[in-house]
Write a protein that holds these residues in place. Structure first.
Motif, PDB file in Angstrom:
ATOM      1  N   GLU A  38       8.044  13.433   6.793  1.00  0.00           N
ATOM      2  CA  GLU A  38       7.670  14.734   7.449  1.00  0.00           C
ATOM      3  C   GLU A  38       6.512  15.172   7.223  1.00  0.00           C
ATOM      4  OE1 GLU A  38      10.096  17.076   8.712  1.00  0.00           O
ATOM      5  OE2 GLU A  38      10.988  15.054   9.476  1.00  0.00           O
ATOM      6  N   GLY A  39       5.865  15.947   7.903  1.00  0.00           N
ATOM      7  CA  GLY A  39       4.680  16.883   7.663  1.00  0.00           C
ATOM      8  C   GLY A  39       3.437  16.250   7.892  1.00  0.00           C
ATOM      9  N   TYR A  40       3.364  15.217   8.340  1.00  0.00           N
ATOM     10  CA  TYR A  40       2.092  14.468   8.881  1.00  0.00           C
ATOM     11  C   TYR A  40       1.800  14.491  10.302  1.00  0.00           C
ATOM     12  CZ  TYR A  40       1.809  12.765   3.678  1.00  0.00           C
ATOM     13  OH  TYR A  40       1.523  12.614   2.540  1.00  0.00           O
ATOM     14  N   SER A  41       0.518  14.563  10.764  1.00  0.00           N
ATOM     15  CA  SER A  41       0.285  14.375  12.257  1.00  0.00           C
ATOM     16  C   SER A  41      -0.169  13.295  12.464  1.00  0.00           C
ATOM     17  CB  SER A  41      -0.503  15.593  12.548  1.00  0.00           C
ATOM     18  OG  SER A  41      -1.302  15.474  13.708  1.00  0.00           O
ATOM     19  N   ASP A  42       0.241  12.572  13.368  1.00  0.00           N
ATOM     20  CA  ASP A  42      -0.464  10.964  13.562  1.00  0.00           C
ATOM     21  C   ASP A  42      -1.615  11.341  14.495  1.00  0.00           C
ATOM     22  OD1 ASP A  42       0.832  11.746  16.337  1.00  0.00           O
ATOM     23  OD2 ASP A  42       2.171  10.050  16.142  1.00  0.00           O
ATOM     24  N   THR A  43      -1.707  12.163  15.254  1.00  0.00           N
ATOM     25  CA  THR A  43      -3.044  12.450  16.071  1.00  0.00           C
ATOM     26  C   THR A  43      -4.221  12.747  15.198  1.00  0.00           C
ATOM     27  OG1 THR A  43      -1.566  13.630  17.597  1.00  0.00           O
ATOM     28  CG2 THR A  43      -3.730  13.721  17.843  1.00  0.00           C
ATOM     29  N   GLU A  73       0.750  -1.178   0.027  1.00  0.00           N
ATOM     30  CA  GLU A  73       0.046   0.149   0.069  1.00  0.00           C
ATOM     31  C   GLU A  73       0.940   1.315   0.156  1.00  0.00           C
ATOM     32  OE1 GLU A  73      -3.211   0.387  -0.144  1.00  0.00           O
ATOM     33  OE2 GLU A  73      -3.988  -1.367   0.256  1.00  0.00           O
ATOM     34  N   PHE A  74       1.879   1.119   0.613  1.00  0.00           N
ATOM     35  CA  PHE A  74       2.705   2.420   0.900  1.00  0.00           C
ATOM     36  C   PHE A  74       4.055   2.625   0.252  1.00  0.00           C
ATOM     37  CE2 PHE A  74      -0.003   1.934   4.656  1.00  0.00           C
ATOM     38  CZ  PHE A  74      -0.322   3.344   4.678  1.00  0.00           C
ATOM     39  N   LYS A  75       4.210   1.469  -0.565  1.00  0.00           N
ATOM     40  CA  LYS A  75       5.642   1.381  -1.517  1.00  0.00           C
ATOM     41  C   LYS A  75       6.895   2.074  -0.714  1.00  0.00           C
ATOM     42  CE  LYS A  75       3.004   0.428  -5.460  1.00  0.00           C
ATOM     43  NZ  LYS A  75       1.813  -0.078  -4.656  1.00  0.00           N
ATOM     44  N   GLY A  76       7.136   1.745   0.483  1.00  0.00           N
ATOM     45  CA  GLY A  76       8.385   2.039   1.096  1.00  0.00           C
ATOM     46  C   GLY A  76       8.185   3.604   1.839  1.00  0.00           C
ATOM     47  N   LYS A  77       6.953   4.320   1.642  1.00  0.00           N
ATOM     48  CA  LYS A  77       6.877   5.497   2.153  1.00  0.00           C
ATOM     49  C   LYS A  77       6.938   5.746   3.679  1.00  0.00           C
ATOM     50  CE  LYS A  77       5.496   7.830  -2.114  1.00  0.00           C
ATOM     51  NZ  LYS A  77       4.227   7.683  -2.875  1.00  0.00           N
ATOM     52  N   ALA A 101      -6.586   6.798   5.767  1.00  0.00           N
ATOM     53  CA  ALA A 101      -6.903   7.740   6.962  1.00  0.00           C
ATOM     54  C   ALA A 101      -5.570   8.905   6.607  1.00  0.00           C
ATOM     55  CB  ALA A 101      -6.761   7.393   8.095  1.00  0.00           C
ATOM     56  N   ILE A 102      -4.309   8.319   6.236  1.00  0.00           N
ATOM     57  CA  ILE A 102      -3.034   8.872   6.148  1.00  0.00           C
ATOM     58  C   ILE A 102      -3.211   9.950   4.958  1.00  0.00           C
ATOM     59  CG2 ILE A 102      -0.748   8.923   5.811  1.00  0.00           C
ATOM     60  CD1 ILE A 102      -0.771   6.042   6.988  1.00  0.00           C
ATOM     61  N   ARG A 103      -3.993   9.654   3.974  1.00  0.00           N
ATOM     62  CA  ARG A 103      -4.020  10.519   2.526  1.00  0.00           C
ATOM     63  C   ARG A 103      -2.552  10.928   2.309  1.00  0.00           C
ATOM     64  NH1 ARG A 103      -8.891  14.506   4.982  1.00  0.00           N
ATOM     65  NH2 ARG A 103     -10.269  12.945   5.194  1.00  0.00           N
ATOM     66  N   LEU A 104      -1.967  10.137   1.880  1.00  0.00           N
ATOM     67  CA  LEU A 104      -0.570  10.131   1.459  1.00  0.00           C
ATOM     68  C   LEU A 104      -0.426  11.075   0.170  1.00  0.00           C
ATOM     69  CD1 LEU A 104       1.916   9.183   3.096  1.00  0.00           C
ATOM     70  CD2 LEU A 104       2.095   7.276   1.386  1.00  0.00           C
ATOM     71  N   ARG A 105       0.651  12.165   0.598  1.00  0.00           N
ATOM     72  CA  ARG A 105       0.669  12.876  -0.938  1.00  0.00           C
ATOM     73  C   ARG A 105       2.007  12.267  -1.563  1.00  0.00           C
ATOM     74  NH1 ARG A 105      -0.179  16.540   3.852  1.00  0.00           N
ATOM     75  NH2 ARG A 105       1.906  16.526   4.303  1.00  0.00           N
ATOM     76  N   ASP A 106       1.867  12.532  -2.957  1.00  0.00           N
ATOM     77  CA  ASP A 106       2.985  12.050  -3.798  1.00  0.00           C
ATOM     78  C   ASP A 106       4.056  12.694  -3.602  1.00  0.00           C
ATOM     79  OD1 ASP A 106       1.268   9.835  -4.827  1.00  0.00           O
ATOM     80  OD2 ASP A 106       0.552  11.296  -6.317  1.00  0.00           O
ATOM     81  N   VAL A 153      -4.880 -12.842   9.383  1.00  0.00           N
ATOM     82  CA  VAL A 153      -3.872 -12.568   8.197  1.00  0.00           C
ATOM     83  C   VAL A 153      -4.780 -12.179   7.039  1.00  0.00           C
ATOM     84  CG1 VAL A 153      -2.780 -13.883   6.289  1.00  0.00           C
ATOM     85  CG2 VAL A 153      -2.167 -14.298   8.802  1.00  0.00           C
ATOM     86  N   GLU A 154      -6.086 -12.819   7.034  1.00  0.00           N
ATOM     87  CA  GLU A 154      -6.987 -12.084   5.707  1.00  0.00           C
ATOM     88  C   GLU A 154      -7.524 -10.998   6.051  1.00  0.00           C
ATOM     89  OE1 GLU A 154      -8.487 -15.145   8.010  1.00  0.00           O
ATOM     90  OE2 GLU A 154      -6.683 -15.668   7.530  1.00  0.00           O
ATOM     91  N   GLU A 155      -7.596 -10.379   7.473  1.00  0.00           N
ATOM     92  CA  GLU A 155      -8.155  -8.946   7.686  1.00  0.00           C
ATOM     93  C   GLU A 155      -7.067  -8.007   7.286  1.00  0.00           C
ATOM     94  OE1 GLU A 155     -10.769  -9.269  11.828  1.00  0.00           O
ATOM     95  OE2 GLU A 155      -8.715  -9.130  11.861  1.00  0.00           O
ATOM     96  N   MET A 156      -5.618  -8.276   7.256  1.00  0.00           N
ATOM     97  CA  MET A 156      -4.563  -7.369   7.106  1.00  0.00           C
ATOM     98  C   MET A 156      -4.719  -6.271   5.856  1.00  0.00           C
ATOM     99  SD  MET A 156      -2.773  -7.364   9.791  1.00  0.00           S
ATOM    100  CE  MET A 156      -1.976  -8.639  10.635  1.00  0.00           C
ATOM    101  N   PRO A 157      -4.872  -6.762   4.810  1.00  0.00           N
ATOM    102  CA  PRO A 157      -5.000  -5.813   3.444  1.00  0.00           C
ATOM    103  C   PRO A 157      -6.034  -4.813   3.562  1.00  0.00           C
ATOM    104  CG  PRO A 157      -4.789  -8.330   2.843  1.00  0.00           C
ATOM    105  CD  PRO A 157      -5.177  -8.164   4.128  1.00  0.00           C
ATOM    106  N   ALA A 158      -7.341  -5.243   4.174  1.00  0.00           N
ATOM    107  CA  ALA A 158      -8.455  -4.245   4.397  1.00  0.00           C
ATOM    108  C   ALA A 158      -7.971  -3.320   5.491  1.00  0.00           C
ATOM    109  CB  ALA A 158      -9.658  -5.011   4.586  1.00  0.00           C
ATOM    110  N   ALA A 159      -7.430  -3.879   6.669  1.00  0.00           N
ATOM    111  CA  ALA A 159      -7.147  -2.787   7.565  1.00  0.00           C
ATOM    112  C   ALA A 159      -6.082  -1.811   7.192  1.00  0.00           C
ATOM    113  CB  ALA A 159      -6.603  -3.881   8.931  1.00  0.00           C
ATOM    114  N   VAL A 160      -5.000  -2.363   6.461  1.00  0.00           N
ATOM    115  CA  VAL A 160      -3.991  -1.385   6.079  1.00  0.00           C
ATOM    116  C   VAL A 160      -4.482  -0.416   4.893  1.00  0.00           C
ATOM    117  CG1 VAL A 160      -1.635  -1.272   4.806  1.00  0.00           C
ATOM    118  CG2 VAL A 160      -2.045  -3.095   6.583  1.00  0.00           C
ATOM    119  N   GLY A 161      -5.449  -1.012   4.096  1.00  0.00           N
ATOM    120  CA  GLY A 161      -6.273  -0.034   3.138  1.00  0.00           C
ATOM    121  C   GLY A 161      -6.804   1.026   3.892  1.00  0.00           C
TER     122      GLY A 161
END
Ligand SMILES: Cc1ncc(COP(=O)(O)O)c(C=O)c1O
Length: 494
Positions: free
Chosen positions: A433-438, A411-415, A489-494, A476-484
């Protein structure tokens, strides 16, 4: 019977059709009539026989209720003259209505509490600690726990416990159990110990509390990991200690920085096998520096070895205590991770010369640990179930951890940087950098995903933003959906 006594009888209901036992109805009926002023001090009441006849019930429940009312001072008997409402009921009691509840703050007046109690961190009662779900930290794969074996051992020890366990009041805990723990620690954790040095406690938390009481005075400085396990610190805060946050990196606590900040600290609290929350393992050179510092400054090291049973790429790391040649380490272990947290069983390995001090403190706290789980756990260990369970769980967690790491990579490709995945039941991910975990955790919560932020574990300004992701209770089967969901929630910027 006189009319007025019948009037008294009528004030108190006794109805066989109600769920409440008759004696309770009579007792409560009289009490309410007295407190509401319907019955007055010194007034006669019908005899138990008369009351029973009036209500068409047996005399026994009435006798029962009357003796309770006499014992509590609501009734008095006058020899040869019968039973009366007590003539000396306090005025104050008479002004209280039966329905009135005590005010939450007692209605004014001094209500002093100790200064010590205000040193404890504030807690939120009924907080959502019962949430079960993906990424929850401190939750085991309890569906794999051998409950059948466990319940047969509980049966074995509850059916015929014997005088020894019923009256075993050793503040250190059961001798058999301490021997089993000792064998396990020597062989699996390279801990130097004798059963005499082991104290059984109700989890690491009690171990930390007792340790703080024995070793530290108010105002003493203690190095703590930054970031570090918050709840563990509460014991030291409550002891009035000054906590010195010492930064943690990939090699564990930075001892040189600690020395620079406060060389003469009285103790250091560390999680060297698997730092909480970042997951690093303390390097051999840092371990040596820490031990040297403790010996040269006459300080103590408190080693919290909370989840060392699970290591995936290598053999378990030997304990810090096992490297210590000066008996400066207090070693703390727990069954919370390896079995389940609500078992509330842990242990302390105490330097031999301090055992008596620890035992004295323990005696004042709760005298000695409850016997049942000690006996059950002893057999669980001695008969090989514990070893088998650990081996099985290592495999289960290894697969769950692999699934989590693979999903994060996908999902995150090393980011997101992954840390501390080689051990335990959780790993840490660091945000760029630049993301707030809270903020991210708040968004995830709206989507039904509860995650622990790393920033909450800092006492000072957080040097890192990220999450502690538990994988113990996530299939194990729940993991992909949870990481998705996490990615959304993170809304990773490119
Ligand atoms: C660092 C650390 N120590 C200890 C514990 C366990 O404490 P206890 O044995 O009181 O359940 C935990 C969490 O479960 C932890 O994260």
């Amino acid at each position: 019977m006189s009319y007025s006594l019948q009037g008294v009888s009528a004030l108190v209901a006794a109805d066989r059709r109600r769920d409440v036992p008759l004696h309770r109805q009579v007792y409560e009926g009289y009490r309410a009539a007295i407190l509401s002023g319907k019955l007055q001090p010194g007034q006669p009441v019908p005899s138990s026989r008369e009351f029973a006849v009036d209500h068409g019930i047996s005399r026994f429940p009435v006798l029962h209720a009357y003796s309770q009312l006499i014992a509590e001072g609501y009734f008095e008997t006058r020899p040869g003259a019968g039973t009366y409402i007590a003539s000396n009921l306090p005025e104050r009691l008479m002004s209280v209505s039966a329905e009135s509840q005590p005010e939450r703050n007692g209605g004014g007046g001094l209500r002093n509490v100790s200064r010590r109690s205000s040193l404890y961190p504030r807690i939120e009662l009924n907080r959502a600690s019962r949430i079960w779900g993906p990424f929850r930290v401190h939750q085991p794969a309890f569906e794999h726990f051998p409950f059948r074996i466990w319940s047969s051992l509980i049966n074995r020890h509850s059916r015929n416990p014997g005088a020894r366990v019923i009256h075993d009041i050793d503040p250190m805990g059961s001798r058999r159990f301490r021997e089993a723990i000792c064998d396990y620690l020597r062989s699996s954790r390279a801990v130097h110990c004798d059963p005499e040095q082991i104290m059984v406690v109700s989890g690491s938390q009690q171990a930390l509390d007792i340790t703080a009481r024995v070793l530290l005075d108010s105002g003493d400085s203690v190095w703590v990991e930054e970031p570090g396990y918050k709840l563990g610190l509460a014991a030291f805060e409550a002891a009035g200690c000054r906590l010195i946050p010492v930064p943690v990196d990939n090699d564990g606590m930075n001892i040189a920085v600690g020395i620079g900040l406060k060389e003469d600290a009285r103790a250091a609290l560390v999680t060297p096998s698997h730092q909480y929350p970042l997951g690093s393992t303390m390097s051999a050179s840092r371990r040596m520096q820490l031990l040297d510092w403790a010996q040269s400054c006459g300080s103590w090291i408190i080693e919290d070895d909370y989840d060392s049973e699970f290591r995936y790429e290598s053999r378990p790391i030997a304990s810090l205590q096992g490297m210590d040649t000066h008996a400066r380490v207090i070693y703390i272990g727990t069954f919370s991770k390896v079995l389940f947290p609500s078992i509330r069983v842990g242990y302390i390995v105490i330097p031999a010369d301090l055992v008596e001090r620890f035992a004295a403190v323990r005696l004042a706290m709760d005298i000695f640990p409850p016997y049942l789980h000690q006996e059950v756990l002893t057999d669980f260990m001695v008969e090989g179930h514990f070893g088998a369970h650990v081996r099985k769980m290592r495999q289960v967690y290894k697969e769950r951890r692999r699934a989590l790491v693979d999903s994060i990579d996908k999902e995150f490709k090393g980011k997101l940087g992954i840390h501390g995945a080689e051990a335990g039941m959780h790993l840490a991910v660091k945000l760029p950098e630049g993301y707030s975990d809270t903020e991210i955790a708040a968004r995830a919560a709206e989507d039904g995903l509860s995650i622990y932020t790393i920033s909450q574990y800092y006492r000072g300004t957080p040097a890192l933003q990220g999450f502690v992701l538990g994988f113990g209770s996530t299939y194990v089967e729940e993991m992909p959906a949870a990481v998705g969901k996490l990615r959304a929630a993170i809304r990773l910027r490119d």
